[in-house]
Design an enzyme around this catalytic site. Sequence first.
Site, short mmCIF file in Angstrom:
data_model
loop_
_atom_site.label_atom_id
_atom_site.label_comp_id
_atom_site.label_asym_id
_atom_site.label_seq_id
_atom_site.Cartn_x
_atom_site.Cartn_y
_atom_site.Cartn_z
CB THR A 1 2.26 -9.20 -9.97
OG1 THR A 1 1.25 -8.37 -10.49
CG2 THR A 1 1.98 -10.62 -10.47
CG ASP A 2 -1.67 -5.67 -8.41
OD1 ASP A 2 -1.05 -6.02 -9.44
OD2 ASP A 2 -2.23 -4.55 -8.32
CD GLU A 3 -0.67 -7.58 -13.98
OE1 GLU A 3 -1.02 -8.36 -14.88
OE2 GLU A 3 0.07 -6.60 -14.16
CE1 TYR B 295 4.60 -11.03 -14.87
CE2 TYR B 295 2.53 -9.88 -14.45
CZ TYR B 295 3.86 -10.13 -14.12
OH TYR B 295 4.43 -9.51 -13.05
CE LYS C 196 5.76 -12.78 -10.57
NZ LYS C 196 7.25 -12.79 -10.36
#
Length: 347
Positions: free
Chosen positions: A126-128, A152, A156
């Site tokens: 994810t870009d997060e 989260y 990741k």
Amino acid sequence: VTGGAGFIGSALIRYLISETDHKVVNIDNLTYAGNPASLKDVENSPRYIFERADITDAAAINRIFSGYSPDLIIHLAAESHVDKSIEGSGIFMQTNIIGTYTLLEAVRKYRNENTDKNFRFHHVSTDEVYGDLSKDDPAFTEATSYSPSSPYSASKASADHLVRAWGRTYGLPFVLSNCSNNYGPYQFPEKLIPHMILSALAGKPLPVYGEGTQIRDWLHVEDHVRALYKIATEGQTGETYNVGGDCEMQNIDVVLKICAILEELAPERKQGVAFYRDLITHVADRPGHDRRYAVNCEKLKTGLGWSPQHNFESGLRQTVEWYLENKRWWQSILDGSYKLDRIGKAV
Ligand code: NAD
């Protein structure tokens, strides 16, 4: 494909079965987010196999690898909901970190036993992991340093590091992709867009964190899936590719757009609701809420010739239409009956 009964995984499997000639094994342990009903279009294909297994279960994963001899793993299985990770982070560490570690070790064993096999591991992220941007910051590139904000995104990010370390230390042939927020059909109703559509139809409040000025870069899941396939099959080994929609939107604007589409497509509102937008209710902001994500995906565009085909206006409209036309799919989630499918109709 791991996590193939989820939102993006099921879209990927539908694509692989209809657009390619691959044989696909779906490894998924069917958490609350996994729904075999999302795979009804492919379940009778002779090229589709479902293996219910937990990615943290090394023995099960070893058995599946030696049973099917995969030449490509696309790893999507994860706990994926940020709000849930704030309420209870343990399962996120277990699935996203230990699960990825277990897969990497199973792959290492499998490759040692099959040294002549052409093999690749595609880790979907994810870009997060890149953290928070302010309004004027340039968009995330593949060189942006990691700064995750939530349990989260930290889990990741950890998994991304493991994949790269296994590449460096053990020579794992991998590719990695970091994508922005996805939307589209079959998304679990906990996520922003389906949650707003279904709450509005039920005449329930539409909870918007703070002022709703957080910015996300939206990408249609079918565009993400096409990117995943390109990266998995044509990406350069050891490289990372960002995937995004060039579509930065404030959350409040997304919710207002959904309300406007519903005014048109579902004008018979619940009693007492004059306009869908009147249901918008501002609630206390989420702790650690990132203000803005924006993704620069030039590497994917110029390197692999990918670009998004959906624009947000028509993609969102098509998504609202899908939820209006597929009430049975989401109704069985809202009333919990979708879980009965996995343990037998007699229950
Ligand atoms: P999802 O929550 O809809 O699906 C996750 C799937 O993984 C479910 O089918 C679930 O049953 C399965 N799963 C969970 N734990 C498992 C375990 N221990 N063993 C086997 N299967 C397990 O998630 P999604 O939105 O489809 O996201 C898929 C992947 O893409 C995730 O890795 C996520 O981090 C990443 N991603 C998602 C988005 C997004 O906007 N949804 C954006 C970028 C990246």
